[in-house]
Design an enzyme around this catalytic site. Structure first.
Site, short mmCIF file in Angstrom:
data_model
loop_
_atom_site.label_atom_id
_atom_site.label_comp_id
_atom_site.label_asym_id
_atom_site.label_seq_id
_atom_site.Cartn_x
_atom_site.Cartn_y
_atom_site.Cartn_z
N GLY A 46 31.37 68.49 32.82
CA GLY A 46 29.99 68.93 32.98
C GLY A 46 29.34 69.10 31.62
CD GLN A 51 27.61 72.65 27.04
OE1 GLN A 51 27.45 72.15 28.15
NE2 GLN A 51 28.81 72.86 26.52
CB CYS A 94 32.96 75.95 26.99
SG CYS A 94 31.20 75.61 26.76
CG LEU A 95 32.70 69.70 26.39
CD1 LEU A 95 31.76 68.62 26.90
CD2 LEU A 95 33.97 69.06 25.82
CG HIS A 136 31.15 76.34 32.60
ND1 HIS A 136 32.25 76.87 31.94
CD2 HIS A 136 30.47 75.62 31.67
CE1 HIS A 136 32.21 76.48 30.67
NE2 HIS A 136 31.15 75.71 30.48
CD GLU A 137 28.37 72.48 32.85
OE1 GLU A 137 27.66 72.77 31.86
OE2 GLU A 137 29.57 72.17 32.74
CG HIS A 140 26.32 76.22 29.31
ND1 HIS A 140 26.63 76.73 28.06
CD2 HIS A 140 27.43 75.55 29.70
CE1 HIS A 140 27.88 76.41 27.74
NE2 HIS A 140 28.38 75.68 28.72
O1 GNR Z 1 34.73 69.91 30.41
C1 GNR Z 1 34.71 71.07 30.83
N1 GNR Z 1 35.76 71.53 31.54
C2 GNR Z 1 35.73 72.73 32.24
C3 GNR Z 1 36.95 73.23 32.69
C4 GNR Z 1 36.98 74.40 33.39
C5 GNR Z 1 35.81 75.07 33.68
C6 GNR Z 1 34.61 74.60 33.21
C7 GNR Z 1 34.57 73.42 32.50
S1 GNR Z 1 33.03 72.81 31.97
C8 GNR Z 1 33.55 71.94 30.53
C9 GNR Z 1 32.40 71.21 29.90
C10 GNR Z 1 31.37 72.20 29.43
O2 GNR Z 1 31.49 72.90 28.47
N2 GNR Z 1 30.29 72.31 30.16
O3 GNR Z 1 29.34 73.20 29.83
NI NI Z 2 30.34 74.79 28.77
#
Ligand code: GNR
Ligand code: NI
Length: 172
Positions: A46, A51, A94-95, A136-137, A140
């Site tokens: 995601g 980001q 999270c990236l 999670h997204e 953000h």
């Molecule tokens: O790539 C991603 N893997 C992930 C693994 C577990 C829970 C959430 C994520 S999202 C993350 C990519 C990201 O930072 N999206 O905002």
């Molecule tokens: Ni993230």
């Protein structure tokens, strides 16, 4: 097609409440494709617009594992309509917080309302990894990172590591 640089925490752009999209312009549609390219290249499941430095309410996701079975999702102005009472704990990353992981408990299933890239109102029901990812997204878009859901002790350890990483990178 373009791979955009991903902003690493701590950064004020990751703490902002993003603005709603009122007008789905060709620039916005193109940006979502760039976000998907960036997400697949990372690789990630995601990506939220802040980001990549765009503080608008736009997310992309694809929780498919195989590269030849891609199912890209593009969500504009996503909103959680309902969430289940039962929770599901998953080890999140999270990236924007490279190489940091922690268990986060969130509602196991959620209903989400959003606009697709043509401006059509849509709804989806998610559970499992997709529910984790979309929550999670959407976080953000409100300046919330997964570390905001864990103990301050664990959060401080992770944030200190990332600050140190940035210092080293800026020096080198
Ligand atoms: O790539 C991603 N893997 C992930 C693994 C577990 C829970 C959430 C994520 S999202 C993350 C990519 C990201 O930072 N999206 O905002
Ligand atoms: Ni993230």
């Amino acid at each position: 097609m373009a791979i955009l640089p991903i902003i690493i925490a701590p950064d004020p752009r990751l703490k902002m409440v993003c603005a709603e999209v009122n007008d789905i312009t060709p620039e916005i549609v193109g940006m979502m494709d760039d976000m998907l390219d960036t997400m697949y290249a990372a690789p990630g499941i995601g990506l939220a617009a802040p980001q990549v430095g765009v503080t608008r309410r736009i997310i992309v996701a694809d929780v498919c594992k195989e590269e030849n079975k891609r199912e890209p999702c593009r969500l504009i102005n996503p909103e959680i309509e309902w969430k289940s009472e039962d929770l599901f704990a998953y080890e999140e990353g999270c990236l924007s917080l490279p190489e940091q992981y922690s268990d986060v408990a969130r509602p196991k299933s959620v209903g989400i309302r959003y606009l697709d890239e043509t401006g059509k109102r849509r709804e989806l029901e998610a559970e499992g990894l997709l529910a984790v990812c979309l929550q999670h997204e959407i976080d953000h878009l409100d300046g919330i990172l997964f570390v905001d859901h864990i103990s301050s002790l664990k959060r401080n350890v992770i944030m200190r590591k990332l600050k140190k990483l940035k210092k080293v990178e800026n020096a080198g």
